[in-house]
Write a protein that holds these residues in place. Structure first.
Motif, mmCIF file in Angstrom:
data_model
loop_
_atom_site.group_PDB
_atom_site.id
_atom_site.type_symbol
_atom_site.label_atom_id
_atom_site.label_comp_id
_atom_site.label_asym_id
_atom_site.label_seq_id
_atom_site.Cartn_x
_atom_site.Cartn_y
_atom_site.Cartn_z
ATOM 1 N N LYS A 211 0.855 -1.187 0.000
ATOM 2 C CA LYS A 211 0.000 0.000 0.000
ATOM 3 C C LYS A 211 0.892 1.238 0.000
ATOM 4 O O LYS A 211 1.780 1.370 0.843
ATOM 5 N N GLN A 212 0.654 2.130 -0.949
ATOM 6 C CA GLN A 212 1.345 3.420 -1.014
ATOM 7 C C GLN A 212 2.861 3.267 -0.888
ATOM 8 O O GLN A 212 3.485 3.807 0.005
ATOM 9 N N GLU B 19 -4.014 -4.509 6.926
ATOM 10 C CA GLU B 19 -4.066 -3.208 6.261
ATOM 11 C C GLU B 19 -4.131 -2.070 7.276
ATOM 12 O O GLU B 19 -3.552 -0.999 7.075
ATOM 13 N N THR C 144 -1.427 0.874 7.390
ATOM 14 C CA THR C 144 -1.919 2.252 7.275
ATOM 15 C C THR C 144 -1.528 3.068 8.504
ATOM 16 O O THR C 144 -1.245 4.272 8.406
#
Length: 623
Positions: free
Chosen positions: A66-67, A101, A105
């Motif tokens: 993610k990112q 996640e 995050t």
């Protein structure tokens, strides 16, 4: 609940066959995650993952990206729903329902400070492409393991060090760890029994940047008794913890012994899920079997109780597999009970609750009551104290000698955690090339210094020592390795951040009196758990090696010690004399013999790299 391996490359010209290296390492921990496998590679890192699917079964695949961040994560974050809401309010969006996640995050939002938000058990690593660094951490108790090794070319991590030994040029025994293991019955601090493999300690995080690894402590328990904690506080906090630990997309069961800790969990869990299954283990010998008490508890709660009974043959035959699963040698005979219990539970459920940690947090060990017996002599003048101590040492083995020695010997010079196998002078007889610098007092010095600095009382100091030695080195080691060896997730609701912070406020009298342990915990549940377990005497997890060492198990132990190529480390003649004296009934040497045996078997498997198997029937024929 899963397992992972990772390699950070210090140079693009590493001689490793990267894909093969990470895949071979990952195969070693198949049992930790038979449901799914995943890999990630770039020029700086290789990640490998084995998944046991528990939460968000469809979307929880790892490594998770993610990112421009990639994460591998072993454990459960029990407050992930609350953290998710906070992150959504800050503008973050999610594509899965997984705590994985949420954790990644959290790192994206808070970077290294994300660990301060977490309530759960975890060992994770993040590759941050933007910062070109690795960040990782281990939970505050050490529920989830994390090992590492560093060479000139790479730094590698794994959930179990059997994944790392294949990356080493040689497997050398760490002599300091061996010497201290003989006293602690486990390896402690950051070292392992293999010289080039270390542990990330509980409550520690680490960063790798520009080929340099830095490790920091981000959490340490601090006891601040205030007398404000009530039994209602304890009940409500534990109920909340059990509720959090029951969150799962698969069925959850609970271990149930004859003691109060597992009975509390079973009682609370049955209020939330009346159909929960309980699991118990026994050994079929008087004094080593609590399955009848467990069944009585389950019947009183109206829940199913599934039992497994372990014979001497079962126990002997399982020993090589248990040692392989443990990684480091662990001389706690109860590890095999958890192994058989986990294997049986896995036939019915994928997650179990277990009562580890209650004794350390709430003052449950009988040895904590020692304070009240030695109290009269604790404050006598130093000169008189020294005189009494010298006289006690010269006394023959008569009643009262042990009391005088304990009362006049400073706690830091004799207490190293809930178990002590060999005294330093006995270790001198066991090991070759005894080193005075490796005495057990050196391993606990920093712990005692910190306890003294904070002004902890006698019992709280013992708890602090146990929290930093016995709990992560023994209790959580066997809990994780034995359960994951059966591909089952073990959750420990007593070892919860909220429960810890509450228990750290208990006064001495709320923990231990002269007559009772876990005082306020018992009061909190005295009218809730079945009556027959509230005041039951603590037995721990009794295992009949004392009896079996005089039978077939003794033959296995003798042959293993004699066959193992440990002559440069162990005085075998002394070890066999301990066994012979035990068999002859001269002295109960069972735990001492077991400690030497488990090291010898470990050496055969991990250093000599032998394929060991035991067949109790064949040993019986040979004898």
């Amino acid at each position: 609940m899963c397992g992972h391996v990772s390699i950070y490359y210090k140079t693009a010209k590493s001689q490793l066959d990267r894909e093969r290296a990470i895949e071979n390492a990952n195969k070693e921990i198949y049992h930790r995650g038979p449901d799914d496998v995943g890999y990630y590679h770039n020029e700086r890192v290789s990640f490998g993952f084995r998944r046991l699917s528990i939460i968000d079964i469809e979307s929880g695949h790892q490594p998770f990206e993610k990112q421009d961040k990639v994460m591998i994560f072993n454990g459960e974050i029990y407050n992930h729903e609350e953290i998710r809401k906070e992150l959504e309010e800050l503008g973050h969006t999610f594509t899965t329902n997984s705590d994985t996640e949420v954790l990644l995050t959290s790192y994206i939002e808070m970077k290294e400070k994300c660990v301060n938000k977490l309530r759960g058990m975890y060992a994770f690593l993040v590759w941050d492409e933007e910062k070109q660094c690795v960040f990782g951490a281990r939970d505050i108790f050490g529920i989830k393991p994390l090992y590492y090794t560093e060479t000139e070319e790479f730094i590698a991590f794994a959930s179990e060090y059997k994944s790392l030994v294949g990356l080493l040029d040689e497997r050398k025994v760490d002599k300091e760890s061996l010497q201290q293991y003989l006293s602690f019955q486990s390896t402690n601090n950051e070292s392992t029994m293999i010289n080039d493999i270390k542990k990330i300690l509980p409550g520690h995080s680490f960063t790798i940047k520009d080929n340099k690894m830095t490790i920091e402590k981000y959490y340490d328990i601090d006891y601040k008794p205030n007398g404000k904690v009530t039994k209602e506080d304890i009940y409500n906090t534990l109920l909340n913890s059990v509720e959090k630990h029951l969150i799962s997309d698969v069925e959850v069961g609970t271990f149930l012994s004859g003691g109060i800790d597992s009975s509390i969990l079973a009682t609370l869990a049955s209020k939330i899920n009346p159909k929960i299954k309980s699991f118990s283990v026994g050994f079929g010998i008087d004094g080593y079997n609590e399955v009848d008490v467990a069944k009585k508890t389950a019947d009183a709660l109206g829940i199913e109780n599934i039992q497994v009974r372990v014979s001497q043959d079962d126990y002997i035959n399982a020993l090589p597999e248990v040692v392989r699963l443990l990684d480091d040698p662990l001389a706690d005979p109860s590890a095999l009970g958890i192994y058989f219990l986990s294997k049986e539970a896995r036939k019915h459920v994928k997650v179990v609750l277990s009562g580890e940690g209650a004794d350390e947090l709430f003052g449950g060990y009988n040895i904590y009551k020692e304070f009240y017996s030695v109290k009269p002599l604790l404050n006598i003048p130093n000169a008189l104290n020294g005189m009494v101590n010298k006289i006690a040492k010269m006394m023959p083995e008569v009643s009262g000698k042990s009391y005088l020695l304990r009362s006049t010997t400073p706690l830091r010079d004799r207490y190293i955690g809930n178990a002590k196998i060999f005294e330093n002078d006995e270790v001198r007889n066991v090991v070759k090339n005894y080193n005075e610098n490796f005495i057990y007092q050196n391993a606990t010095k920093a712990i005692y210094d910190e306890a003294e600095k904070r002004g902890y009382d006698y019992v709280t100091t013992m708890q602090y020592v146990d929290m930093n030695t016995w709990l992560p080195g023994d209790i959580l080691q066997k809990g994780d390795k034995m359960s994951m060896g059966a591909s089952i997730e073990l959750r420990v609701p007593f070892l919860d951040k909220e429960v810890l912070e509450l228990s750290s406020q208990l006064t001495l009298e709320q923990k231990v009196t002269k007559e009772q342990s876990k005082v306020l915990l018992r009061e909190a549940f005295e009218h809730i758990v079945p009556e027959h377990v509230v005041q039951k005497r603590k037995l721990g997890f009794p295992t009949p090696i004392r009896v079996w060492l005089k039978e077939d198990l003794g033959h296995v132990v003798r042959k293993t010690i004699m066959d193992a190529k440990v002559d440069s480390f162990i005085n075998k003649e002394y070890a066999i004399k301990l066994l012979d004296d035990h068999i002859a009934g001269k002295k109960d040497n069972s735990r001492k013999v077991w400690t030497i045996f488990m090291f010898s078997l470990w050496h055969q498997i991990f250093v000599e790299q032998l394929e060991i198997s035991f067949d109790s029937k064949e040993y019986r024929k040979a004898v």
